[in-house]
Design a protein around this motif. Sequence first.
Motif, PDB file in Angstrom:
ATOM      1  N   PHE A 179       0.841  -1.199   0.000  1.00  0.00           N
ATOM      2  CA  PHE A 179       0.000   0.000   0.000  1.00  0.00           C
ATOM      3  C   PHE A 179       0.876   1.248   0.000  1.00  0.00           C
ATOM      4  N   CYS A 180       0.953   1.894  -1.163  1.00  0.00           N
ATOM      5  CA  CYS A 180       1.779   3.092  -1.325  1.00  0.00           C
ATOM      6  C   CYS A 180       0.954   4.352  -1.093  1.00  0.00           C
ATOM      7  N   GLU A 181       1.320   5.110  -0.077  1.00  0.00           N
ATOM      8  CA  GLU A 181       0.696   6.406   0.174  1.00  0.00           C
ATOM      9  C   GLU A 181       1.515   7.456  -0.572  1.00  0.00           C
ATOM     10  N   ASN A 182       1.109   7.744  -1.773  1.00  0.00           N
ATOM     11  CA  ASN A 182       1.839   8.693  -2.616  1.00  0.00           C
ATOM     12  C   ASN A 182       1.415  10.113  -2.246  1.00  0.00           C
ATOM     13  N   ASN A 183       2.183  10.733  -1.334  1.00  0.00           N
ATOM     14  CA  ASN A 183       1.855  12.094  -0.914  1.00  0.00           C
ATOM     15  C   ASN A 183       2.614  13.142  -1.727  1.00  0.00           C
ATOM     16  N   GLN A 184       3.094  12.731  -2.876  1.00  0.00           N
ATOM     17  CA  GLN A 184       3.674  13.610  -3.899  1.00  0.00           C
ATOM     18  C   GLN A 184       5.137  13.984  -3.679  1.00  0.00           C
ATOM     19  N   TYR A 185       5.632  13.816  -2.463  1.00  0.00           N
ATOM     20  CA  TYR A 185       6.997  14.254  -2.172  1.00  0.00           C
ATOM     21  C   TYR A 185       7.762  13.222  -1.352  1.00  0.00           C
ATOM     22  N   GLY A 186       8.951  12.846  -1.836  1.00  0.00           N
ATOM     23  CA  GLY A 186       9.879  12.035  -1.068  1.00  0.00           C
ATOM     24  C   GLY A 186      10.834  12.982  -0.361  1.00  0.00           C
ATOM     25  N   MET A 187      10.573  13.250   0.877  1.00  0.00           N
ATOM     26  CA  MET A 187      11.280  14.258   1.671  1.00  0.00           C
ATOM     27  C   MET A 187      11.127  15.628   1.017  1.00  0.00           C
ATOM     28  N   SER A 188      12.105  16.109   0.272  1.00  0.00           N
ATOM     29  CA  SER A 188      12.017  17.464  -0.294  1.00  0.00           C
ATOM     30  C   SER A 188      12.012  17.475  -1.814  1.00  0.00           C
ATOM     31  N   SER A 189      11.756  16.328  -2.438  1.00  0.00           N
ATOM     32  CA  SER A 189      11.742  16.251  -3.900  1.00  0.00           C
ATOM     33  C   SER A 189      10.400  15.726  -4.393  1.00  0.00           C
ATOM     34  N   SER A 190       9.882  16.354  -5.444  1.00  0.00           N
ATOM     35  CA  SER A 190       8.636  15.898  -6.042  1.00  0.00           C
ATOM     36  C   SER A 190       8.839  14.527  -6.663  1.00  0.00           C
ATOM     37  N   ILE A 191       7.828  13.673  -6.552  1.00  0.00           N
ATOM     38  CA  ILE A 191       7.915  12.351  -7.160  1.00  0.00           C
ATOM     39  C   ILE A 191       8.089  12.464  -8.674  1.00  0.00           C
ATOM     40  N   LYS A 192       7.630  13.574  -9.253  1.00  0.00           N
ATOM     41  CA  LYS A 192       7.766  13.775 -10.697  1.00  0.00           C
ATOM     42  C   LYS A 192       9.224  13.951 -11.116  1.00  0.00           C
ATOM     43  N   GLU A 193      10.062  14.374 -10.170  1.00  0.00           N
ATOM     44  CA  GLU A 193      11.488  14.536 -10.455  1.00  0.00           C
ATOM     45  C   GLU A 193      12.262  13.233 -10.269  1.00  0.00           C
ATOM     46  N   MET A 194      11.616  12.236  -9.654  1.00  0.00           N
ATOM     47  CA  MET A 194      12.320  11.011  -9.309  1.00  0.00           C
ATOM     48  C   MET A 194      11.896   9.799 -10.124  1.00  0.00           C
ATOM     49  N   THR A 195      10.752   9.891 -10.782  1.00  0.00           N
ATOM     50  CA  THR A 195      10.285   8.778 -11.615  1.00  0.00           C
ATOM     51  C   THR A 195       9.773   9.328 -12.942  1.00  0.00           C
ATOM     52  N   ASN A 196       9.693   8.438 -13.930  1.00  0.00           N
ATOM     53  CA  ASN A 196       9.266   8.858 -15.261  1.00  0.00           C
ATOM     54  C   ASN A 196       7.950   8.195 -15.654  1.00  0.00           C
ATOM     55  N   ILE A 197       7.122   7.886 -14.652  1.00  0.00           N
ATOM     56  CA  ILE A 197       5.806   7.317 -14.905  1.00  0.00           C
ATOM     57  C   ILE A 197       4.758   8.129 -14.156  1.00  0.00           C
ATOM     58  N   GLU A 198       3.563   8.150 -14.689  1.00  0.00           N
ATOM     59  CA  GLU A 198       2.484   8.924 -14.088  1.00  0.00           C
ATOM     60  C   GLU A 198       1.975   8.272 -12.812  1.00  0.00           C
ATOM     61  N   ASN A 199       1.801   6.946 -12.857  1.00  0.00           N
ATOM     62  CA  ASN A 199       1.255   6.214 -11.725  1.00  0.00           C
ATOM     63  C   ASN A 199       2.244   5.153 -11.260  1.00  0.00           C
ATOM     64  N   LEU A 200       2.588   5.191  -9.981  1.00  0.00           N
ATOM     65  CA  LEU A 200       3.539   4.238  -9.432  1.00  0.00           C
ATOM     66  C   LEU A 200       2.988   2.818  -9.445  1.00  0.00           C
ATOM     67  N   ALA A 201       1.674   2.686  -9.431  1.00  0.00           N
ATOM     68  CA  ALA A 201       1.061   1.357  -9.461  1.00  0.00           C
ATOM     69  C   ALA A 201       1.351   0.621 -10.764  1.00  0.00           C
ATOM     70  N   ASP A 202       1.752   1.357 -11.814  1.00  0.00           N
ATOM     71  CA  ASP A 202       2.087   0.707 -13.092  1.00  0.00           C
ATOM     72  C   ASP A 202       3.269  -0.245 -12.941  1.00  0.00           C
ATOM     73  N   ARG A 203       4.074  -0.043 -11.909  1.00  0.00           N
ATOM     74  CA  ARG A 203       5.225  -0.913 -11.695  1.00  0.00           C
ATOM     75  C   ARG A 203       4.823  -2.339 -11.352  1.00  0.00           C
ATOM     76  N   ALA A 204       3.582  -2.505 -10.933  1.00  0.00           N
ATOM     77  CA  ALA A 204       3.109  -3.847 -10.567  1.00  0.00           C
ATOM     78  C   ALA A 204       3.209  -4.817 -11.740  1.00  0.00           C
ATOM     79  N   SER A 205       2.983  -4.326 -12.964  1.00  0.00           N
ATOM     80  CA  SER A 205       2.988  -5.215 -14.126  1.00  0.00           C
ATOM     81  C   SER A 205       4.345  -5.866 -14.354  1.00  0.00           C
ATOM     82  N   SER A 206       5.412  -5.212 -13.903  1.00  0.00           N
ATOM     83  CA  SER A 206       6.752  -5.788 -14.038  1.00  0.00           C
ATOM     84  C   SER A 206       6.914  -7.055 -13.217  1.00  0.00           C
ATOM     85  N   TYR A 207       6.064  -7.200 -12.199  1.00  0.00           N
ATOM     86  CA  TYR A 207       6.170  -8.355 -11.311  1.00  0.00           C
ATOM     87  C   TYR A 207       4.972  -9.294 -11.427  1.00  0.00           C
TER      88      TYR A 207
END
Length: 329
Positions: A179-207
């Motif tokens: 259960f990922c609580e995506n609150n938009q920021y990993g400490m002081s960086s936007s998630i948009k600066e750290m990943t190149n996908i719109e939805n983190l749940a898309d990573r599930a398909s890799s597994y």
Amino acid sequence: MKTSTVGSLQKLGKERLKDLLYQMILIRNFEEAVEKQFMQGKIHGTMHLCIGQEPTAVGACAVLTNEDKITSTHRGHGHCIAKGSEVKYMMAELLGKETGYCKGKGGSMHIADLEIGNIGANGIVAGGLPLGCGAALTSKKKDLGFVVVCFFGDGATNEGAFHESVNIASAWKLPVIFFCENNQYGMSSSIKEMTNIENLADRASSYGIPGVTIDGTDVIAVMEETQKALDRAKNGEGPTLIEAKTYRWRGHSKSDARKYRTRDEEHDWMTNRDGIKLFKERLLNEGIITSEEIVEVEEKVKKVLDEAIEFAENSPEPSLSSLEEDVFA
């Protein structure tokens, strides 16, 4: 992004809906109370508040039993309350008193309550995922029937422990919900600066597992998707990755001045996307609850928190003789 469906409220019943509201208000007021205690110098170290994220904790835990387990994060007060812990023992723990859940030795980031299935919060980003997989493996091997919900933030999805845990849980079909609580920021960086996908749940398909992105401000949507993942896990079908998009109103910790985001962005989330406010409005608009009943819920929360603070402040400090107790090495 999935939201709850029309008619979802009616099937739950008034009392359960009131309890969901109570839990969310209790979490917010608890966080505000401990923030005040921190500012008064009564709580030491640092603190990571989950104000704004209440629907994710309450919605996910609402479908679990005491036998089901959770692993939590450094921002875990809400998970602890939603799973069923008593706020007076939590408050005592934060104040470092011996009546706290961990006898005053765990503090804000390491509260555990094994009796109701809270394996524990964790100060290490993504640190709870391998622990959750271990508990889920125990459940499967011993046919115990419980499911583990691993809470973590968006920043944790870039840690190796996340990928290793999801991979092994998928390969072994472990009864676990990531259960990922995506609150938009990993400490002081936007998630948009750290990943190149719109939805983190898309990573599930890799597994090879299901992944779903939901509105984390909608407590009913959180309940519905967690229930689906819970049923899947209990049926032996393995894990699910849920991403709930939410927002933390305060900084990463008490030392964070939030210079990396705008006040306009904060105002939008606090004004237009406050999960508690939206839930109140929905209950009122559908005629399930009255304004007077909401006031009663808020007064009940205030009474519980006043008693919790009094209990914690009047509790004894741990004795020096207990210093080496509960130390494993």
